[in-house]
Design a protein around this motif. Structure first.
Motif, PDB file in Angstrom:
ATOM      1  N   THR A   9      29.226  46.747  47.472  1.00 32.07           N
ATOM      2  CA  THR A   9      30.437  46.405  46.725  1.00 32.07           C
ATOM      3  C   THR A   9      30.298  45.024  46.101  1.00 32.07           C
ATOM      4  OG1 THR A   9      32.852  46.452  46.865  1.00 32.07           O
ATOM      5  CG2 THR A   9      31.675  45.279  48.609  1.00 32.07           C
ATOM      6  N   GLU A  10      31.065  44.789  45.068  1.00 28.95           N
ATOM      7  CA  GLU A  10      30.955  43.564  44.276  1.00 28.95           C
ATOM      8  C   GLU A  10      32.257  42.782  44.344  1.00 28.95           C
ATOM      9  OE1 GLU A  10      29.113  42.576  39.858  1.00 28.95           O
ATOM     10  OE2 GLU A  10      30.338  44.374  40.153  1.00 28.95           O
ATOM     11  N   THR A  11      32.141  41.474  44.494  1.00 31.82           N
ATOM     12  CA  THR A  11      33.319  40.602  44.503  1.00 31.82           C
ATOM     13  C   THR A  11      33.676  40.213  43.071  1.00 31.82           C
ATOM     14  OG1 THR A  11      32.686  39.717  46.661  1.00 31.82           O
ATOM     15  CG2 THR A  11      34.294  38.453  45.397  1.00 31.82           C
ATOM     16  N   ARG A  12      34.956  40.254  42.766  1.00 31.44           N
ATOM     17  CA  ARG A  12      35.389  39.898  41.408  1.00 31.44           C
ATOM     18  C   ARG A  12      35.090  38.432  41.134  1.00 31.44           C
ATOM     19  NH1 ARG A  12      39.933  38.042  38.450  1.00 31.44           N
ATOM     20  NH2 ARG A  12      40.946  37.435  40.397  1.00 31.44           N
ATOM     21  N   LYS A  13      34.434  38.188  40.014  1.00 31.22           N
ATOM     22  CA  LYS A  13      34.095  36.825  39.619  1.00 31.22           C
ATOM     23  C   LYS A  13      35.271  36.188  38.878  1.00 31.22           C
ATOM     24  CE  LYS A  13      29.116  37.656  39.228  1.00 31.22           C
ATOM     25  NZ  LYS A  13      29.147  39.003  39.769  1.00 31.22           N
ATOM     26  N   PRO A  14      35.287  34.857  38.791  1.00 28.38           N
ATOM     27  CA  PRO A  14      36.358  34.200  38.034  1.00 28.38           C
ATOM     28  C   PRO A  14      36.378  34.669  36.575  1.00 28.38           C
ATOM     29  CG  PRO A  14      35.160  32.607  39.364  1.00 28.38           C
ATOM     30  CD  PRO A  14      34.401  33.893  39.463  1.00 28.38           C
ATOM     31  N   PHE A  15      37.576  34.815  36.052  1.00 29.88           N
ATOM     32  CA  PHE A  15      37.821  35.214  34.665  1.00 29.88           C
ATOM     33  C   PHE A  15      37.533  36.688  34.394  1.00 29.88           C
ATOM     34  CE2 PHE A  15      36.250  30.757  34.551  1.00 29.88           C
ATOM     35  CZ  PHE A  15      37.475  30.143  34.313  1.00 29.88           C
ATOM     36  N   VAL A  16      37.082  37.439  35.400  1.00 33.96           N
ATOM     37  CA  VAL A  16      36.901  38.884  35.229  1.00 33.96           C
ATOM     38  C   VAL A  16      38.240  39.571  35.499  1.00 33.96           C
ATOM     39  CG1 VAL A  16      35.742  40.942  36.124  1.00 33.96           C
ATOM     40  CG2 VAL A  16      34.472  38.802  35.859  1.00 33.96           C
ATOM     41  N   PRO A  17      38.687  40.439  34.612  1.00 32.83           N
ATOM     42  CA  PRO A  17      39.994  41.102  34.816  1.00 32.83           C
ATOM     43  C   PRO A  17      40.004  41.962  36.075  1.00 32.83           C
ATOM     44  CG  PRO A  17      39.204  41.383  32.553  1.00 32.83           C
ATOM     45  CD  PRO A  17      38.068  40.817  33.331  1.00 32.83           C
ATOM     46  N   TRP A  74      37.714  49.843  34.775  1.00 30.08           N
ATOM     47  CA  TRP A  74      36.970  49.165  35.836  1.00 30.08           C
ATOM     48  C   TRP A  74      36.116  48.050  35.223  1.00 30.08           C
ATOM     49  CZ3 TRP A  74      38.143  50.932  40.720  1.00 30.08           C
ATOM     50  CH2 TRP A  74      38.772  52.172  40.788  1.00 30.08           C
ATOM     51  N   HIS A  75      36.158  46.894  35.877  1.00 25.24           N
ATOM     52  CA  HIS A  75      35.421  45.727  35.361  1.00 25.24           C
ATOM     53  C   HIS A  75      34.399  45.195  36.357  1.00 25.24           C
ATOM     54  CE1 HIS A  75      38.283  45.599  32.030  1.00 25.24           C
ATOM     55  NE2 HIS A  75      39.244  45.738  32.922  1.00 25.24           N
ATOM     56  N   TYR A  76      34.503  45.620  37.595  1.00 26.23           N
ATOM     57  CA  TYR A  76      33.500  45.243  38.595  1.00 26.23           C
ATOM     58  C   TYR A  76      33.439  46.352  39.647  1.00 26.23           C
ATOM     59  CZ  TYR A  76      37.567  43.716  41.335  1.00 26.23           C
ATOM     60  OH  TYR A  76      38.765  43.678  42.010  1.00 26.23           O
ATOM     61  N   ARG A  77      32.403  46.326  40.477  1.00 25.58           N
ATOM     62  CA  ARG A  77      32.104  47.414  41.398  1.00 25.58           C
ATOM     63  C   ARG A  77      32.877  47.221  42.705  1.00 25.58           C
ATOM     64  NH1 ARG A  77      27.180  46.642  40.958  1.00 25.58           N
ATOM     65  NH2 ARG A  77      26.869  45.498  42.911  1.00 25.58           N
ATOM     66  N   ASP A  78      34.017  47.893  42.818  1.00 31.65           N
ATOM     67  CA  ASP A  78      34.834  47.874  44.035  1.00 31.65           C
ATOM     68  C   ASP A  78      34.700  49.251  44.685  1.00 31.65           C
ATOM     69  OD1 ASP A  78      36.747  47.840  46.006  1.00 31.65           O
ATOM     70  OD2 ASP A  78      38.300  46.900  44.778  1.00 31.65           O
ATOM     71  N   LEU A  79      33.822  49.361  45.670  1.00 31.87           N
ATOM     72  CA  LEU A  79      33.479  50.670  46.214  1.00 31.87           C
ATOM     73  C   LEU A  79      34.659  51.353  46.901  1.00 31.87           C
ATOM     74  CD1 LEU A  79      29.853  50.210  47.598  1.00 31.87           C
ATOM     75  CD2 LEU A  79      30.664  50.697  45.288  1.00 31.87           C
ATOM     76  N   GLU A  80      35.460  50.593  47.626  1.00 30.99           N
ATOM     77  CA  GLU A  80      36.583  51.204  48.323  1.00 30.99           C
ATOM     78  C   GLU A  80      37.587  51.791  47.328  1.00 30.99           C
ATOM     79  OE1 GLU A  80      36.924  51.762  51.437  1.00 30.99           O
ATOM     80  OE2 GLU A  80      35.163  50.664  52.159  1.00 30.99           O
ATOM     81  N   ALA A  81      37.918  51.023  46.283  1.00 30.60           N
ATOM     82  CA  ALA A  81      38.879  51.521  45.295  1.00 30.60           C
ATOM     83  C   ALA A  81      38.299  52.695  44.510  1.00 30.60           C
ATOM     84  CB  ALA A  81      39.277  50.386  44.346  1.00 30.60           C
ATOM     85  N   MET A  82      37.015  52.650  44.171  1.00 29.25           N
ATOM     86  CA  MET A  82      36.387  53.753  43.449  1.00 29.25           C
ATOM     87  C   MET A  82      36.337  55.010  44.304  1.00 29.25           C
ATOM     88  SD  MET A  82      33.238  51.869  41.476  1.00 29.25           S
ATOM     89  CE  MET A  82      33.521  50.920  39.975  1.00 29.25           C
TER      90      MET A  82
END
Length: 319
Positions: free
Chosen positions: A228-236, A245-253
């Protein structure tokens, strides 16, 4: 104009210095004679102090003397010396720390390269094992469920050849698009995982425009495990309701598709005509520690030289 002995007695200080100068004033006093009354009168300096033979007159330098005294006092302050010595000592410590960081980073890069180039292994049945297998190639068999596609965007296609040509450029010719994430039911494990099939341009995001690339039936896949990926600053923020989807959130996906929170990036060999372009795993680790080493050690050398020049006392013979 001819001056008589003692004629400069009543002149203001500024006019005497301007007209005669130090050398002229000395000649005038010598001509007046030290033993006569007029010579005694002229023997007093224009500053009002008794004239001493053999002592040359010099202008006062009170301001310079005060500055020199202040500088000398600063040089003699031991607390200031030790505080300033902290600058090169700290720079040396940071440079040494960066040496250790560089060794650690080179070891990490070597481990990552060996992991990426390893032979594929079957996907472990225990999901906890995947926590130590990121970037490890795995092999799975099953079928896609194209009705539950997810789209991670905006993304650009990983193309090492193009990126090498455009290295150092401000602009890039890469086209924007999306990664197509599709649930994949593993027939041998009985679980459903998420597979990043690869990149499609923005005009091909709608699956109706790429029906030819929608694989049917069972297939064998090789891909790299991703965590899983942590949301970076300024990423929606992700918006599962709108499938944005803008980043890899495995639980939500996994909740959105009914799959398990297991994710792999399909390799380039999985690409089929008309479908997403696989092999979109970007394996890069920044290693700029050598620049930091040069910077900190250079600062240490420069400040050490300045400190030694300022505070170290040289022997008299070397001055």
């Amino acid at each position: 104009m001819r001056l008589r002995p003692g004629s400069a007695r009543g002149l203001p200080v500024e006019m005497a210095v301007r007209w005669l100068g130090p050398a002229g004033l000395r000649l005038l006093l010598r001509a007046a004679g030290a033993g006569t009354a007029s010579g005694s009168a002229a023997g007093r300096s224009v500053l009002g102090a008794p004239w001493r033979p053999g002592v040359a007159w010099r202008p006062s330098r009170c301001g310079g003397s005060a500055a020199e005294a202040s500088a000398t006092k600063a040089e003699d302050d031991p607390l200031l010396q030790w505080l300033l010595l902290l600058v090169p000592v700290t720079a040396f410590g940071l440079g040494t720390w960066q040496v250790q960081r560089r060794k650690w980073k080179l070891k990490l890069i070597a481990e990552l390269e060996s992991r990426v180039m390893a032979e594929p292994i079957p996907l472990p049945a225990d999901p906890l094992e995947l926590n130590t297998l990121e970037y490890r190639p795995v092999r799975v068999r099953g079928r896609f469920d194209h009705s539950k596609e997810l789209y991670v965007m905006p993304r650009t296609m990983v193309d090492p050849a193009r990126e090498a040509q455009e290295a150092g450029r401000i602009s890039s010719s890469a086209k924007s698009g999306a990664y197509v994430i599709t649930p994949f039911h593993c027939s041998d494990l009985g679980t459903t995982i998420l597979v990043n099939r690869g990149f499609v341009p923005r005009r091909k995001v709608n699956p109706e425009t790429r029906q030819k690339g929608q694989i049917e039936g069972e297939v064998d896949l090789v891909g790299m495990v991703r965590l899983t990926e942590t949301r970076k600053p300024f990423v929606p923020e992700n918006n599962p309701e709108k499938n944005q989807w803008h980043y890899r959130d495995l639980e939500a996906m996994a909740r959105a598709t009914g799959a398990d929170p297991i994710f792999i990036d399909a390799d380039f060999q999985s690409t089929v005509p008309g479908g997403p372009i696989g092999g979109q795993t970007r394996v890069t680790l920044r290693n700029e520690h050598l620049q930091y080493i040069v910077t900190w050690y250079g600062l240490c050398a420069a400040t050490s030289y300045l400190w030694l020049k300022k505070f170290m006392r040289r022997p008299p013979l070397l001055r």
